[in-house]
Design a protein around this motif. Structure first.
Motif, short mmCIF file in Angstrom:
data_model
loop_
_atom_site.label_atom_id
_atom_site.label_comp_id
_atom_site.label_asym_id
_atom_site.label_seq_id
_atom_site.Cartn_x
_atom_site.Cartn_y
_atom_site.Cartn_z
N VAL A 1 4.07 6.70 2.36
CA VAL A 1 3.90 5.41 1.69
C VAL A 1 3.92 4.27 2.71
CG1 VAL A 1 5.04 3.76 0.15
CG2 VAL A 1 4.75 6.14 -0.55
N VAL A 2 4.83 4.32 3.65
CA VAL A 2 4.93 3.26 4.67
C VAL A 2 3.63 3.17 5.47
CG1 VAL A 2 6.08 2.54 6.79
CG2 VAL A 2 7.44 3.34 4.85
N TYR A 3 3.17 4.30 5.99
CA TYR A 3 1.94 4.29 6.77
C TYR A 3 0.75 3.86 5.92
CZ TYR A 3 3.75 6.29 11.10
OH TYR A 3 4.41 6.48 12.30
N SER A 4 0.75 4.24 4.64
CA SER A 4 -0.36 3.88 3.76
C SER A 4 -0.45 2.38 3.57
CB SER A 4 -0.18 4.57 2.40
OG SER A 4 -0.22 5.98 2.54
N TRP A 5 0.68 1.73 3.35
CA TRP A 5 0.66 0.27 3.17
C TRP A 5 0.17 -0.42 4.44
CZ3 TRP A 5 0.91 -3.04 -0.75
CH2 TRP A 5 1.37 -2.57 -1.98
N VAL A 6 0.63 0.03 5.59
CA VAL A 6 0.18 -0.59 6.84
C VAL A 6 -1.31 -0.36 7.03
CG1 VAL A 6 0.44 -0.61 9.35
CG2 VAL A 6 2.46 -0.33 7.89
N MET A 7 -1.79 0.84 6.75
CA MET A 7 -3.21 1.16 6.90
C MET A 7 -4.08 0.25 6.04
SD MET A 7 -5.15 4.59 5.59
CE MET A 7 -4.86 4.04 3.89
N VAL A 8 -3.71 0.10 4.78
CA VAL A 8 -4.50 -0.74 3.88
C VAL A 8 -4.48 -2.19 4.34
CG1 VAL A 8 -4.70 -1.61 1.53
CG2 VAL A 8 -4.20 0.82 1.91
N ALA A 9 -3.32 -2.67 4.75
CA ALA A 9 -3.22 -4.05 5.23
C ALA A 9 -4.09 -4.28 6.46
CB ALA A 9 -1.76 -4.39 5.54
N VAL A 10 -4.04 -3.34 7.41
CA VAL A 10 -4.85 -3.47 8.62
C VAL A 10 -6.34 -3.45 8.28
CG1 VAL A 10 -5.51 -2.29 10.76
CG2 VAL A 10 -3.09 -2.52 10.16
N SER A 11 -6.72 -2.58 7.36
CA SER A 11 -8.15 -2.48 7.01
C SER A 11 -8.71 -3.79 6.49
CB SER A 11 -8.36 -1.37 5.97
OG SER A 11 -7.88 -1.76 4.69
N TYR B 1 -17.62 -5.12 2.26
CA TYR B 1 -16.60 -4.26 2.88
C TYR B 1 -15.22 -4.56 2.31
CZ TYR B 1 -13.03 -2.67 6.10
OH TYR B 1 -11.88 -2.11 6.61
N THR B 2 -14.89 -5.83 2.20
CA THR B 2 -13.56 -6.22 1.74
C THR B 2 -13.29 -5.70 0.34
OG1 THR B 2 -13.73 -8.23 3.08
CG2 THR B 2 -12.01 -8.16 1.41
N THR B 3 -14.29 -5.77 -0.52
CA THR B 3 -14.12 -5.27 -1.89
C THR B 3 -13.90 -3.77 -1.92
OG1 THR B 3 -15.52 -7.06 -2.74
CG2 THR B 3 -15.19 -5.14 -4.17
N VAL B 4 -14.73 -3.05 -1.16
CA VAL B 4 -14.61 -1.58 -1.13
C VAL B 4 -13.28 -1.16 -0.52
CG1 VAL B 4 -15.56 0.55 -0.15
CG2 VAL B 4 -17.10 -1.21 -1.05
N ALA B 5 -12.91 -1.78 0.60
CA ALA B 5 -11.66 -1.42 1.27
C ALA B 5 -10.45 -1.71 0.38
CB ALA B 5 -11.54 -2.17 2.59
N ALA B 6 -10.49 -2.84 -0.34
CA ALA B 6 -9.37 -3.19 -1.23
C ALA B 6 -9.28 -2.21 -2.39
CB ALA B 6 -9.55 -4.61 -1.75
N ALA B 7 -10.41 -1.89 -3.02
CA ALA B 7 -10.40 -0.97 -4.16
C ALA B 7 -9.96 0.44 -3.73
CB ALA B 7 -11.79 -0.91 -4.80
N ALA B 8 -10.52 0.92 -2.62
CA ALA B 8 -10.13 2.24 -2.13
C ALA B 8 -8.67 2.26 -1.72
CB ALA B 8 -11.03 2.65 -0.96
N GLY B 9 -8.22 1.16 -1.12
CA GLY B 9 -6.83 1.07 -0.70
C GLY B 9 -5.86 1.08 -1.87
N ILE B 10 -6.22 0.38 -2.94
CA ILE B 10 -5.37 0.37 -4.14
C ILE B 10 -5.24 1.78 -4.71
CG2 ILE B 10 -5.25 -0.39 -6.55
CD1 ILE B 10 -6.47 -3.07 -5.57
N TRP B 11 -6.36 2.50 -4.77
CA TRP B 11 -6.30 3.86 -5.29
C TRP B 11 -5.46 4.76 -4.39
CZ3 TRP B 11 -7.26 5.73 -9.90
CH2 TRP B 11 -7.30 7.12 -10.06
N TRP B 12 -5.62 4.58 -3.06
CA TRP B 12 -4.82 5.36 -2.11
C TRP B 12 -3.33 5.10 -2.36
CZ3 TRP B 12 -6.01 8.07 2.70
CH2 TRP B 12 -4.86 8.42 3.43
#
Length: 313
Positions: A232-242, A255-266
């Motif tokens: 969970v910790v690494y996932s939050w950092v990954m999504v924030a960095v993306s 890109y921002t829309t796709v990365a945000a949507a995919a990150g939320i699902w992750w």
């Protein structure tokens, strides 16, 4: 960590002289771990589109991808050469060509070194020498730092060893620009923080294999709850960095829309895994492989968005 004695290989029945040429060729191809290289190329090509802000030279794309295949294949071959003792004792690696005797250790060593030399020259002469240096650095890091120094000694092996898997991002960018930029660094960090939560769920599934050979993957030495919390910790950092590519000006809305949507699902899947681990769920109901499979989809979507964004944003 102590070395693990290898399971003897029956070279009389499985040796090179007793196998058809086609099977031998497939054995050498297997040494390069083609499925892993597919993932590396999946991150290389989109970065080239972003660096070019359009369609890069098709010849350059081919030269970079082929050089990347040779380099990563050399690293993987040397990895199998060094890990042949534990590969013989793990169920998931028991069919690798060095274990079955399809390829001999000497052949694998020569093959890996040859690919390392050829790939470096290929990059240097046909792409540029910065890309050649990055590719060689990735190969040496994977073989020496990860395989030889970290893998059997620390639970942080996949964290720092994963740096080698991040290098194709830098290679893709440098192949187009003959330089590096903060955009390339951000995407490098996305893969860096993606690697542990991508690999740890798989390690949770096969932790008995790693425990049997004394490799201290995090799920071997820590509880499922601890591993899930780290995921969970690494996932939050990954999504924030993306998402930092947008304020830095390298991408637009697509890109921002796709990365945000995919990150939320992750994050939903990562927290669901953590909830199941906290509840004491074990075995198949833990569903740790859901996140592993989604992780591949996630990185595919994010990097596809990297390639498309210059044309639509």
């Amino acid at each position: 960590m102590t070395a693990v004695d290898s399971r003897p290989v029956d070279t009389n029945s499985a040796g090179a002289g007793h196998r058809p040429l086609g099977a031998r060729v497939m054995g050498f191809i297997a040494l390069t771990k083609p499925r892993i290289i597919e993932l590396l190329l999946m991150t290389t090509i989109p970065v080239m589109f972003l660096a070019a802000q359009g369609v890069p030279s098709l010849w350059l794309v081919f030269a970079t991808c082929f050089g990347g295949y040779l380099s990563a294949g050399g690293a993987n071959s040397l990895n199998m050469y060094l890990d042949r003792d534990i590969d013989a004792l793990m169920h998931r690696t028991s069919n690798r060509p060095l274990v079955t005797g399809m390829v001999s250790p000497v052949e694998a060593l020569v093959f890996g070194i040859s690919l390392a030399v050829v790939s470096t020259l290929w990059f240097g002469l046909l792409v540029n020498w910065l890309s050649a240096a990055l590719a060689l650095g990735a190969l040496l890091f994977y073989v020496v730092v990860y395989t030889m120094l970290l893998k059997r000694r620390t639970s942080q092996n996949i964290v720092w060893g994963g740096i080698a898997g991040c290098m194709p991002v830098l290679i893709g960018w440098s192949s187009v620009t003959n330089s590096l930029s903060w955009g390339a660094v951000v995407l490098f960090l996305v893969i860096f923080f993606w690697t542990p939560p991508h690999y740890w769920p798989l390690s949770m599934k096969v932790k008995e294999d790693y425990a049997r050979v004394g490799v201290p993957m995090l799920p071997v030495i820590a509880t499922n709850t601890v591993v899930a919390r780290q995921i969970v910790v690494y996932s939050w950092v990954m999504v924030a960095v993306s998402l930092t590519l947008w304020p830095l000006g390298y991408v637009g809305w697509f890109y921002t829309t796709v990365a945000a949507a995919a990150g939320i699902w992750w994050l939903w899947e990562a927290h669901a895994l953590q909830s199941r681990a906290r509840a004491g769920v074990t075995g198949a109901p833990l569903k740790e492989m859901r996140l592993f499979h989604w992780s591949i989809t996630y990185v595919s979507l994010v990097f596809l968005a990297v390639a498309i964004d210059p044309f639509v944003s």
